[in-house]
Design a protein around this motif. Structure first.
Motif, mmCIF file in Angstrom:
data_model
loop_
_atom_site.group_PDB
_atom_site.id
_atom_site.type_symbol
_atom_site.label_atom_id
_atom_site.label_comp_id
_atom_site.label_asym_id
_atom_site.label_seq_id
_atom_site.Cartn_x
_atom_site.Cartn_y
_atom_site.Cartn_z
ATOM 1 N N GLY A 136 54.110 98.924 135.648
ATOM 2 C CA GLY A 136 53.923 100.009 136.603
ATOM 3 C C GLY A 136 54.822 101.210 136.392
ATOM 4 N N ARG A 137 55.519 101.247 135.277
ATOM 5 C CA ARG A 137 56.447 102.347 135.042
ATOM 6 C C ARG A 137 55.993 103.190 133.856
ATOM 7 N N GLY A 138 56.797 104.193 133.521
ATOM 8 C CA GLY A 138 56.473 105.079 132.414
ATOM 9 C C GLY A 138 56.819 104.474 131.069
ATOM 10 N N LEU A 139 56.537 105.245 130.041
ATOM 11 C CA LEU A 139 56.774 104.817 128.666
ATOM 12 C C LEU A 139 58.145 105.291 128.218
ATOM 13 N N GLN A 153 55.744 105.580 116.255
ATOM 14 C CA GLN A 153 56.756 105.422 117.301
ATOM 15 C C GLN A 153 56.473 104.144 118.091
ATOM 16 N N LEU A 162 49.628 111.611 120.344
ATOM 17 C CA LEU A 162 49.850 110.239 119.933
ATOM 18 C C LEU A 162 48.618 109.390 120.222
ATOM 19 N N PHE A 167 47.756 105.532 120.897
ATOM 20 C CA PHE A 167 48.455 104.303 121.271
ATOM 21 C C PHE A 167 47.612 103.075 120.963
ATOM 22 N N GLY A 168 48.303 101.993 120.682
ATOM 23 C CA GLY A 168 47.656 100.697 120.567
ATOM 24 C C GLY A 168 47.534 100.045 121.924
ATOM 25 N N SER A 169 47.004 98.825 121.903
ATOM 26 C CA SER A 169 46.771 98.091 123.151
ATOM 27 C C SER A 169 48.034 97.446 123.693
ATOM 28 N N PHE A 192 54.376 99.168 122.892
ATOM 29 C CA PHE A 192 53.256 99.880 122.279
ATOM 30 C C PHE A 192 53.715 100.602 121.024
ATOM 31 N N TYR A 208 57.165 102.335 121.837
ATOM 32 C CA TYR A 208 57.509 102.597 123.224
ATOM 33 C C TYR A 208 57.520 101.282 123.991
ATOM 34 N N HIS A 212 60.682 105.770 125.167
ATOM 35 C CA HIS A 212 60.702 105.847 123.704
ATOM 36 C C HIS A 212 61.816 104.966 123.157
ATOM 37 N N GLN A 235 57.124 99.724 128.014
ATOM 38 C CA GLN A 235 56.652 100.032 129.356
ATOM 39 C C GLN A 235 56.900 98.830 130.252
#
Lengths: 115, 114
Positions: free
Chosen positions: B40-43, B33, B102, B104-106, B88, B35, B45, B37
């Motif tokens: 300062g906010r959410g992820l 998947q 999940l 996650f990558g960097s 991400f 995502y 999709h 961002q």
């Protein structure tokens, strides 16, 4: 569109204090997750929850952490005795049950600052 | 590299150009998947591609998956300043229960200059 909501958006707590982070997942979802993101680092998995029990947890999720679904809508993460290194953004996510290939939907997060 | 590593780490382009981000992973997966961002906010999709799919489109997004190379790419076409964000990739490992969290990558920080 339904969304995951988290409160508070920002929590400042003294080291050693208990903190509870709250989440309201999407209403028909049954899988729930907590992740955290230390500033400038990756999003890290903490715990997943299904059918009123923990499904999976990471090494980060030690005895200081607990999760609860106290009613039909809320999903909480408790840190019993906070440490400086607990400062991070904490994200709640939820997923529908259907099949495994469903996306997780994330809230906007709670920024936790430990002083 | 670690599970779900993106490259490049940062990308700066002009509005209207295309942006390509790559992701590599190590384990067998159910799906991958992407995502977004905002600071300062959410992820948010963006798109999910299953392990038996090779390419998927959604609006200006195109995702490819090569399970033999354990890699994926995200292409954003005709970029806009509003696309400025971190992107991400996240993998869901193959499991019997399908309950995997999940990884996650960097992330890739994309800057689109107006």
């Amino acid at each position: 569109e339904p969304e995951v909501t988290q409160t508070p958006s920002h929590q400042v707590t003294q080291m050693g204090q208990e903190v509870i982070l709250r989440c309201v997942p999407i209403s028909n979802h049954l899988y729930f997750y907590w992740y955290r993101q230390i500033l400038g680092q990756k999003v890290e998995f903490l715990v997943s929850f299904y059918n009123n029990e923990i499904s999976e947890k990471s090494e980060i999720f030690d005895d200081q952490f607990s999760v609860e679904r106290p009613d039909g809508s809320n999903f909480t993460l408790k840190i019993r005795s906070t440490k400086l290194e607990d400062s991070a953004m904490y994200f709640c996510a939820s997923r529908g049950i259907m099949v495994s290939n469903q996306p997780q939907h994330f809230g906007d997060g709670t920024r936790l600052s430990i002083l | 590299s670690q599970q779900g590593e993106e490259d490049p780490q940062a990308l700066s382009i002009q509005e209207g150009e295309n942006a390509t981000m790559n992701c590599s992973y190590k384990t067998s997966i159910n799906n991958l998947q992407w995502y977004r961002q905002n600071s300062g906010r959410g992820l948010v999709h963006l798109i999910l591609i299953r392990s038996n799919e090779r390419e998927k489109h959604s609006g200006r997004l195109r995702v490819t998956l090569d399970t033999s190379k354990k890699s994926s790419s995200l292409l954003i076409t005709a970029s806009r300043a509003a696309d400025t964000a971190s992107y991400f990739c996240a993998t869901a490992e193959r499991s019997d229960t399908g309950r995997r969290a999940l990884t996650f990558g960097s992330g890739t920080r994309l800057q689109v200059q107006p």
